[in-house]
Write an enzyme that holds these catalytic residues in place. Structure first.
Site, PDB file in Angstrom:
ATOM      1  N   GLU A  36       0.826  -1.207   0.000  1.00  0.00           N
ATOM      2  CA  GLU A  36       0.000   0.000   0.000  1.00  0.00           C
ATOM      3  C   GLU A  36       0.869   1.269   0.000  1.00  0.00           C
ATOM      4  O   GLU A  36       0.545   2.244  -0.652  1.00  0.00           O
ATOM      5  CB  GLU A  36      -0.947   0.007   1.210  1.00  0.00           C
ATOM      6  CG  GLU A  36      -2.138  -0.907   1.046  1.00  0.00           C
ATOM      7  CD  GLU A  36      -2.979  -0.577  -0.179  1.00  0.00           C
ATOM      8  OE1 GLU A  36      -3.156   0.612  -0.487  1.00  0.00           O
ATOM      9  OE2 GLU A  36      -3.444  -1.518  -0.843  1.00  0.00           O
ATOM     10  N   CYS A 183     -12.203   2.578 -16.034  1.00  0.00           N
ATOM     11  CA  CYS A 183     -12.537   4.005 -15.885  1.00  0.00           C
ATOM     12  C   CYS A 183     -11.235   4.804 -15.977  1.00  0.00           C
ATOM     13  O   CYS A 183     -10.788   5.429 -15.016  1.00  0.00           O
ATOM     14  CB  CYS A 183     -13.261   4.245 -14.550  1.00  0.00           C
ATOM     15  SG  CYS A 183     -14.084   5.835 -14.496  1.00  0.00           S
ATOM     16  N   CYS A 193     -17.926  -1.434 -18.418  1.00  0.00           N
ATOM     17  CA  CYS A 193     -17.863  -1.164 -16.976  1.00  0.00           C
ATOM     18  C   CYS A 193     -19.058  -1.766 -16.226  1.00  0.00           C
ATOM     19  O   CYS A 193     -20.217  -1.580 -16.625  1.00  0.00           O
ATOM     20  CB  CYS A 193     -17.834   0.357 -16.763  1.00  0.00           C
ATOM     21  SG  CYS A 193     -17.748   0.810 -15.035  1.00  0.00           S
ATOM     22  N   CYS A 199     -24.319   4.482 -13.581  1.00  0.00           N
ATOM     23  CA  CYS A 199     -23.377   5.621 -13.536  1.00  0.00           C
ATOM     24  C   CYS A 199     -24.027   6.886 -14.101  1.00  0.00           C
ATOM     25  O   CYS A 199     -24.494   6.899 -15.244  1.00  0.00           O
ATOM     26  CB  CYS A 199     -22.119   5.277 -14.344  1.00  0.00           C
ATOM     27  SG  CYS A 199     -20.961   6.645 -14.438  1.00  0.00           S
TER      28      CYS A 199
HETATM   29  S1  SF4 Z   1     -19.561   3.899 -16.630  1.00  0.00           S
HETATM   30 FE1  SF4 Z   1     -18.993   5.511 -15.180  1.00  0.00          FE
HETATM   31  S2  SF4 Z   1     -17.640   4.498 -13.720  1.00  0.00           S
HETATM   32 FE2  SF4 Z   1     -17.789   3.168 -15.515  1.00  0.00          FE
HETATM   33  S3  SF4 Z   1     -16.077   3.731 -16.864  1.00  0.00           S
HETATM   34 FE3  SF4 Z   1     -17.818   4.975 -17.478  1.00  0.00          FE
HETATM   35  S4  SF4 Z   1     -17.630   6.839 -16.322  1.00  0.00           S
HETATM   36 FE4  SF4 Z   1     -16.320   5.344 -15.316  1.00  0.00          FE
END
Ligand code: SF4
Length: 315
Positions: A36, A183, A193, A199
């Site tokens: 970390e 992202c 995603c 989102c």
């Molecule tokens: S859907 Fe939202 S969280 Fe996923 S890659 Fe696109 S902007 Fe990023």
């Protein structure tokens, strides 16, 4: 209101997560702690290829680290940069008496551990149900909640809102992996995603957060003078806050003596300034106070900054 994406996120992590990262397969809290700290300012690839394994081999336990010399620790950190991390790691090891605290609250008492790192160690080593918030997670949260404002305090509230407290390990690792592989800062791959459905920022992810005005980094001009006596060179161990503990050649803003031999120029980018230095060789034996003589072989054993390594390559 967007719906919880936890089930999708968990499944995505099971299918696509980077399960083979060594700090995910090694449950030793000390190894997780080291990873970390290294990952705070350095990319996974660099940490994996050059630093994580040699460091753990040299200092396999918290006690071994506490009993080492700081010089040895800095030497193993050489090239990773941000040396305050190494000094804090060492100070923390000495403070711990061989036992790393097993919860985020107590981890926060150690030098160099802020809230996100404390949460990460506690979540990964002890499964404490806490969200993390590194740079990748911050970017996801800004986009997921379509937040233009940069406000860490408010962002922590969003981190807790999205968090899956039933699966702290998997959730946090999934968020880190999404930030690192999907992202992405410049080209987010939204169709891939697992957060896409809920989102709020997916139609214009680059708008979140609003971009910062670009700061121009100041340039520091210096002269570096390498004092030489026969086959030995003069260095001093820095006691200043910046690069403390590393060895360096003589650095000054003053004009060099005209008899000194010009060796070349070095440029080194640091996070808050750029160093541009002309390097000279001085063979007169007037050594500034506090400096010590070293052969090239001995210099190779010292921990030097990248700038001073560049000076060595000019010799
Ligand atoms: S859907 Fe939202 S969280 Fe996923 S890659 Fe696109 S902007 Fe990023």
């Amino acid at each position: 209101m967007n719906t919880s994406p936890h089930a999708t996120l968990l499944q995505w992590y099971a299918d696509h997560g980077r399960h083979d990262l060594p700090w995910r397969t090694n449950p030793d809290p000390y190894a997780i702690y080291v990873s970390e700290i290294m990952l705070q300012q350095t990319q996974v690839k660099t940490v994996l290829e050059r630093f994580y394994f040699p460091f753990l081999e040299r200092f396999p336990t918290l006690t071994a680290l506490a009993e080492a010399d700081l010089d040895d620790v800095l030497k193993m950190w050489e090239g990773l940069g941000y040396y305050t991390r190494a000094r804090n790691l060492y100070a923390a090891a000495r403070q711990c008496n061989g036992q790393l605290p097993d919860n985020a609250l107590d981890l926060l008492n150690l030098p160099g551990i802020g809230q996100s790192t404390a949460h990460a160690i506690a979540a990964f080593a002890y499964r404490e149900p806490l969200p993390i918030m590194d740079a990748n997670v911050k970017r996801i949260l800004h986009r997921y909640y379509a937040l233009t404002e940069r406000n860490d305090k408010k962002l922590w509230d969003y981190a807790y809102t999205l968090f899956d407290s039933a699966h702290p390990f998997e959730y946090n690792q999934a968020m880190m992996d999404i930030g690192a592989t999907i992202c992405l800062p410049k080209k987010p791959l939204c169709p891939l995603c697992p957060l896409e459905k809920s989102c709020l920022g997916k139609t214009s992810p680059l708008a979140y957060p609003a971009s910062k005005a670009k700061k121009i980094k100041p340039v520091r001009f210096r002269n570096i003078i390498v004092y030489q006596k026969e086959n030995r060179y003069a260095l001093i161990q820095r006691r200043t806050r910046f690069l403390s503990g590393l060895w360096s050649f003589y650095e000054s803003e003053d004009k060099p003596d005209i008899h000194m031999k010009y060796l070349g120029e070095i440029i080194q980018n640091y996070s808050h300034f750029t160093l541009e230095a002309h390097v000279y060789l001085c063979t007169e034996s007037v050594l500034p106070e506090g400096y010590e003589w070293f052969s090239v072989e001995e210099i190779a054993q010292l921990s030097l900054s990248r700038a001073d390594h560049k000076v060595v390559s000019l010799l």
